[in-house]
Motif scaffolding. Structure first.
Motif, PDB file in Angstrom:
ATOM      1  N   VAL A  14      -6.551  13.820   0.042  1.00  0.00           N
ATOM      2  CA  VAL A  14      -6.424  15.274   0.139  1.00  0.00           C
ATOM      3  C   VAL A  14      -6.705  15.635   1.589  1.00  0.00           C
ATOM      4  CG1 VAL A  14      -7.298  17.499  -0.639  1.00  0.00           C
ATOM      5  CG2 VAL A  14      -7.088  15.598  -2.262  1.00  0.00           C
ATOM      6  N   VAL A  15      -5.706  16.196   2.264  1.00  0.00           N
ATOM      7  CA  VAL A  15      -5.780  16.362   3.714  1.00  0.00           C
ATOM      8  C   VAL A  15      -5.620  17.831   4.110  1.00  0.00           C
ATOM      9  CG1 VAL A  15      -4.931  14.039   4.179  1.00  0.00           C
ATOM     10  CG2 VAL A  15      -3.295  15.912   3.918  1.00  0.00           C
ATOM     11  N   GLU A  16      -6.190  18.151   5.260  1.00  0.00           N
ATOM     12  CA  GLU A  16      -6.074  19.499   5.817  1.00  0.00           C
ATOM     13  C   GLU A  16      -5.559  19.472   7.250  1.00  0.00           C
ATOM     14  OE1 GLU A  16      -6.454  22.292   4.300  1.00  0.00           O
ATOM     15  OE2 GLU A  16      -7.270  21.549   2.398  1.00  0.00           O
ATOM     16  N   THR A  17      -5.874  18.422   7.994  1.00  0.00           N
ATOM     17  CA  THR A  17      -5.550  18.383   9.419  1.00  0.00           C
ATOM     18  C   THR A  17      -4.567  17.253   9.720  1.00  0.00           C
ATOM     19  OG1 THR A  17      -7.316  16.830   9.998  1.00  0.00           O
ATOM     20  CG2 THR A  17      -7.884  19.191   9.903  1.00  0.00           C
ATOM     21  N   GLN A  18      -3.952  17.338  10.896  1.00  0.00           N
ATOM     22  CA  GLN A  18      -3.057  16.279  11.327  1.00  0.00           C
ATOM     23  C   GLN A  18      -3.799  14.954  11.462  1.00  0.00           C
ATOM     24  OE1 GLN A  18      -0.698  17.194  14.784  1.00  0.00           O
ATOM     25  NE2 GLN A  18       0.099  19.111  13.935  1.00  0.00           N
ATOM     26  N   GLY A  19      -5.028  15.015  11.958  1.00  0.00           N
ATOM     27  CA  GLY A  19      -5.814  13.799  12.108  1.00  0.00           C
ATOM     28  C   GLY A  19      -6.058  13.110  10.777  1.00  0.00           C
ATOM     29  N   LYS A  76       0.843  -1.186   0.000  1.00  0.00           N
ATOM     30  CA  LYS A  76       0.000   0.000   0.000  1.00  0.00           C
ATOM     31  C   LYS A  76       0.889   1.251   0.000  1.00  0.00           C
ATOM     32  CE  LYS A  76      -3.292   2.714   2.737  1.00  0.00           C
ATOM     33  NZ  LYS A  76      -4.111   2.809   3.975  1.00  0.00           N
ATOM     34  N   VAL A  77       0.613   2.145  -0.943  1.00  0.00           N
ATOM     35  CA  VAL A  77       1.300   3.427  -1.031  1.00  0.00           C
ATOM     36  C   VAL A  77       0.261   4.510  -0.745  1.00  0.00           C
ATOM     37  CG1 VAL A  77       2.577   5.012  -2.523  1.00  0.00           C
ATOM     38  CG2 VAL A  77       2.914   2.534  -2.748  1.00  0.00           C
ATOM     39  N   ALA A  78       0.550   5.347   0.235  1.00  0.00           N
ATOM     40  CA  ALA A  78      -0.387   6.410   0.621  1.00  0.00           C
ATOM     41  C   ALA A  78       0.181   7.762   0.205  1.00  0.00           C
ATOM     42  CB  ALA A  78      -0.628   6.385   2.122  1.00  0.00           C
ATOM     43  N   TYR A  79      -0.584   8.505  -0.575  1.00  0.00           N
ATOM     44  CA  TYR A  79      -0.211   9.874  -0.938  1.00  0.00           C
ATOM     45  C   TYR A  79      -1.033  10.835  -0.095  1.00  0.00           C
ATOM     46  CZ  TYR A  79       0.395  14.251  -3.414  1.00  0.00           C
ATOM     47  OH  TYR A  79       0.666  15.560  -3.711  1.00  0.00           O
ATOM     48  N   VAL A  80      -0.360  11.789   0.569  1.00  0.00           N
ATOM     49  CA  VAL A  80      -1.058  12.813   1.347  1.00  0.00           C
ATOM     50  C   VAL A  80      -0.608  14.186   0.854  1.00  0.00           C
ATOM     51  CG1 VAL A  80      -1.488  11.452   3.417  1.00  0.00           C
ATOM     52  CG2 VAL A  80       0.696  12.628   3.185  1.00  0.00           C
ATOM     53  N   GLY A  81      -1.585  15.029   0.515  1.00  0.00           N
ATOM     54  CA  GLY A  81      -1.270  16.353   0.011  1.00  0.00           C
ATOM     55  C   GLY A  81      -2.482  17.252   0.059  1.00  0.00           C
ATOM     56  N   ARG A  82      -2.289  18.499  -0.352  1.00  0.00           N
ATOM     57  CA  ARG A  82      -3.382  19.484  -0.356  1.00  0.00           C
ATOM     58  C   ARG A  82      -4.242  19.372  -1.605  1.00  0.00           C
ATOM     59  NH1 ARG A  82      -3.209  20.379   4.918  1.00  0.00           N
ATOM     60  NH2 ARG A  82      -1.312  21.447   5.609  1.00  0.00           N
ATOM     61  N   ALA A  83      -3.731  18.669  -2.606  1.00  0.00           N
ATOM     62  CA  ALA A  83      -4.485  18.468  -3.846  1.00  0.00           C
ATOM     63  C   ALA A  83      -4.101  17.115  -4.427  1.00  0.00           C
ATOM     64  CB  ALA A  83      -4.198  19.586  -4.843  1.00  0.00           C
ATOM     65  N   ALA A  84      -4.977  16.559  -5.242  1.00  0.00           N
ATOM     66  CA  ALA A  84      -4.718  15.249  -5.851  1.00  0.00           C
ATOM     67  C   ALA A  84      -3.718  15.409  -6.995  1.00  0.00           C
ATOM     68  CB  ALA A  84      -6.008  14.636  -6.356  1.00  0.00           C
ATOM     69  N   PRO A  85      -2.668  14.596  -7.028  1.00  0.00           N
ATOM     70  CA  PRO A  85      -1.658  14.696  -8.075  1.00  0.00           C
ATOM     71  C   PRO A  85      -1.981  13.800  -9.263  1.00  0.00           C
ATOM     72  CG  PRO A  85      -0.942  13.087  -6.502  1.00  0.00           C
ATOM     73  CD  PRO A  85      -2.310  13.556  -6.043  1.00  0.00           C
ATOM     74  N   ASP A  86      -1.282  14.032 -10.364  1.00  0.00           N
ATOM     75  CA  ASP A  86      -1.263  13.085 -11.477  1.00  0.00           C
ATOM     76  C   ASP A  86      -0.164  12.072 -11.142  1.00  0.00           C
ATOM     77  OD1 ASP A  86      -0.906  11.642 -13.785  1.00  0.00           O
ATOM     78  OD2 ASP A  86      -0.847  13.380 -15.118  1.00  0.00           O
ATOM     79  N   THR A  87      -0.534  10.833 -10.909  1.00  0.00           N
ATOM     80  CA  THR A  87       0.435   9.828 -10.465  1.00  0.00           C
ATOM     81  C   THR A  87       1.002   8.991 -11.609  1.00  0.00           C
ATOM     82  OG1 THR A  87      -1.323   8.204 -10.051  1.00  0.00           O
ATOM     83  CG2 THR A  87      -0.700   9.647  -8.217  1.00  0.00           C
ATOM     84  N   THR A  88       0.733   9.383 -12.842  1.00  0.00           N
ATOM     85  CA  THR A  88       1.150   8.558 -13.984  1.00  0.00           C
ATOM     86  C   THR A  88       2.645   8.278 -13.970  1.00  0.00           C
ATOM     87  OG1 THR A  88      -0.634   9.487 -15.322  1.00  0.00           O
ATOM     88  CG2 THR A  88       1.143   8.360 -16.495  1.00  0.00           C
ATOM     89  N   LEU A 133       3.859   8.946   0.473  1.00  0.00           N
ATOM     90  CA  LEU A 133       4.313   9.997  -0.443  1.00  0.00           C
ATOM     91  C   LEU A 133       3.774  11.315   0.089  1.00  0.00           C
ATOM     92  CD1 LEU A 133       3.646   8.288  -3.899  1.00  0.00           C
ATOM     93  CD2 LEU A 133       5.609   8.025  -2.347  1.00  0.00           C
ATOM     94  N   ASN A 134       4.677  12.214   0.431  1.00  0.00           N
ATOM     95  CA  ASN A 134       4.279  13.475   1.042  1.00  0.00           C
ATOM     96  C   ASN A 134       4.248  14.569  -0.016  1.00  0.00           C
ATOM     97  OD1 ASN A 134       4.759  16.181   2.324  1.00  0.00           O
ATOM     98  ND2 ASN A 134       4.542  14.986   4.188  1.00  0.00           N
ATOM     99  N   GLY A 135       3.051  15.119  -0.239  1.00  0.00           N
ATOM    100  CA  GLY A 135       2.877  16.158  -1.247  1.00  0.00           C
ATOM    101  C   GLY A 135       3.020  17.561  -0.696  1.00  0.00           C
ATOM    102  N   GLY A 136       3.888  17.735   0.315  1.00  0.00           N
ATOM    103  CA  GLY A 136       4.159  19.062   0.836  1.00  0.00           C
ATOM    104  C   GLY A 136       3.434  19.423   2.120  1.00  0.00           C
ATOM    105  N   VAL A 137       2.838  18.432   2.797  1.00  0.00           N
ATOM    106  CA  VAL A 137       2.123  18.723   4.040  1.00  0.00           C
ATOM    107  C   VAL A 137       3.057  18.570   5.236  1.00  0.00           C
ATOM    108  CG1 VAL A 137      -0.107  18.050   3.103  1.00  0.00           C
ATOM    109  CG2 VAL A 137       1.293  16.339   4.274  1.00  0.00           C
ATOM    110  N   GLU A 138       2.779  19.349   6.288  1.00  0.00           N
ATOM    111  CA  GLU A 138       3.578  19.298   7.507  1.00  0.00           C
ATOM    112  C   GLU A 138       3.358  17.960   8.216  1.00  0.00           C
ATOM    113  OE1 GLU A 138       5.649  21.653   8.848  1.00  0.00           O
ATOM    114  OE2 GLU A 138       5.378  23.037   7.152  1.00  0.00           O
TER     115      GLU A 138
END
Length: 338
Positions: A34-39, A5-17, A52-57
């Motif tokens: 697409v995440v906003e909070t730590q939870g 399982k690969v989990a992507y977390v970011g503020r917007a959905a990426p093109d994963t091609t 995969l971290n898309g720039g979130v803290e």
């Protein structure tokens, strides 16, 4: 159910091609959150083998909730939005995409150097205002030469080495302060190492920052550094804004302790509209765009896919930024070609 399982977390959905091209042949599923909070970040990372971290803290509070992930991978050179010390304590590798924008950032640093030296923006604005002749002649001088001048590089990693190569082609002498760089590397690049930041500041006609941002380098350059610089010298920063005490830099510019600056990064981003740096004619600014190009936009997700594949196949990645975590991990093969 897929094996990995690969989990992507970011503020917007990426093109994963391009990322998924690197995972060909593996049995995996990729979940995009697409995440906003730590939870939300904690929940999205549960059960993942790779994050995969898309720039979130990801502070310690988030890292300590990671249950199964072996690694967190970023598509950038910087990783300061992730608590790498907490990741090491948790036995999680932090992997960046080092090298994907080396040429872009080094080109941008050289561009800033040349634009400052040639007063590009000042003269550009004067001509656009219809001014020529006496007005532009008065603004032109004094104008710093480039050939034969000394460029001081704070840190000497891959990007700084590319800057050194390009600066030498312009006829510049290059020095560096990097207590972690082996002497044979500086010798290979024909760069003179110096013993302290203050020595670098005093000897340089141009200074360029190339250090990562971490606890050791936060506000590494401050008032003492700027006071040691020549009043004719320029300061360039294309790495991370908080490596510099911005208030001290503003004061140095206001007091004429340095001639000017070229800045791609700021202590706070986006930088406030009332930042005094934005009002100074002798400061050239860009919006943290040094690493951007058509090439790097493609190279980054490709690198993320390759590093993800290495981790899932049981080898070490090519670029691990918390190597001390190795002592907490099961034995892995060296990085493999994928």
């Amino acid at each position: 159910m897929a094996e990995h399982k690969v989990a992507y977390v970011g503020r917007a959905a990426p093109d994963t091609t391009l990322i998924e091209n690197g995972l060909e042949g593996l049995d995996y599923e990729i979940e995009i959150s697409v995440v906003e909070t730590q939870g939300e970040i904690i929940e999205a990372c549960k059960g993942a083998d790779v994050i995969l971290n898309g720039g979130v803290e990801m502070p310690r509070e988030v890292i300590e909730e990671i249950d199964t992930a072996q690694a967190i991978i970023v598509g950038s050179h910087g990783f300061n939005h992730i608590d790498h010390n907490a990741a090491t304590d948790q036995g999680v590798m932090i992997i960046n995409s080092a090298g994907f924008c080396t040429e872009e950032v080094s080109n941008h640093a050289i561009l800033m150097l040349m634009a400052c030296a040639k007063k590009l923006t000042i003269l550009h604005n004067l001509v656009r205002e219809g001014k020529w002749g006496a007005e532009t002649r008065e603004a032109i001088m004094p104008m710093a030469p480039i050939d034969g001048q000394t460029l001081g590089l704070v840190a000497f990693g891959n990007i700084a080495r590319a800057v050194a190569r390009k600066a030498q082609a312009l006829g510049m002498d290059v020095i560096t302060y990097d207590p972690y760089c082996p002497p044979w590397i500086t010798k290979e690049y024909r760069v003179r190492p110096v013993a302290s930041l203050e020595e670098l500041a005093a000897d340089s006609d141009f200074v360029s920052m190339h250090t990562p941002l971490n606890d050791e380098t936060r506000k590494l350059v401050g008032a003492d550094f700027f006071k040691a610089m020549k009043p004719t010298a320029y300061f360039i920063n294309t790495c991370r804004g908080p490596t510099v005490d911005e208030a001290a830099m503003i004061e140095a510019l206001n007091n004429g302790e340095i001639m000017g600056a070229g800045l791609d990064v700021f202590e706070e981003e986006p930088t406030p509209a009332d930042n005094p740096l934005l009002k100074m004619d002798n400061v050239i600014v860009t919006p943290h765009s040094a690493g951007s190009s058509n090439n790097s936009r493609v190279t980054s997700p490709i690198r993320v896919g390759q590093e993800t594949a290495r981790v899932l196949k049981g080898s070490f990645p090519m670029s691990i930024v918390n190597p001390e975590v190795r002592s907490k991990l099961p034995i892995r093969e060296p990085a493999i070609n994928v």
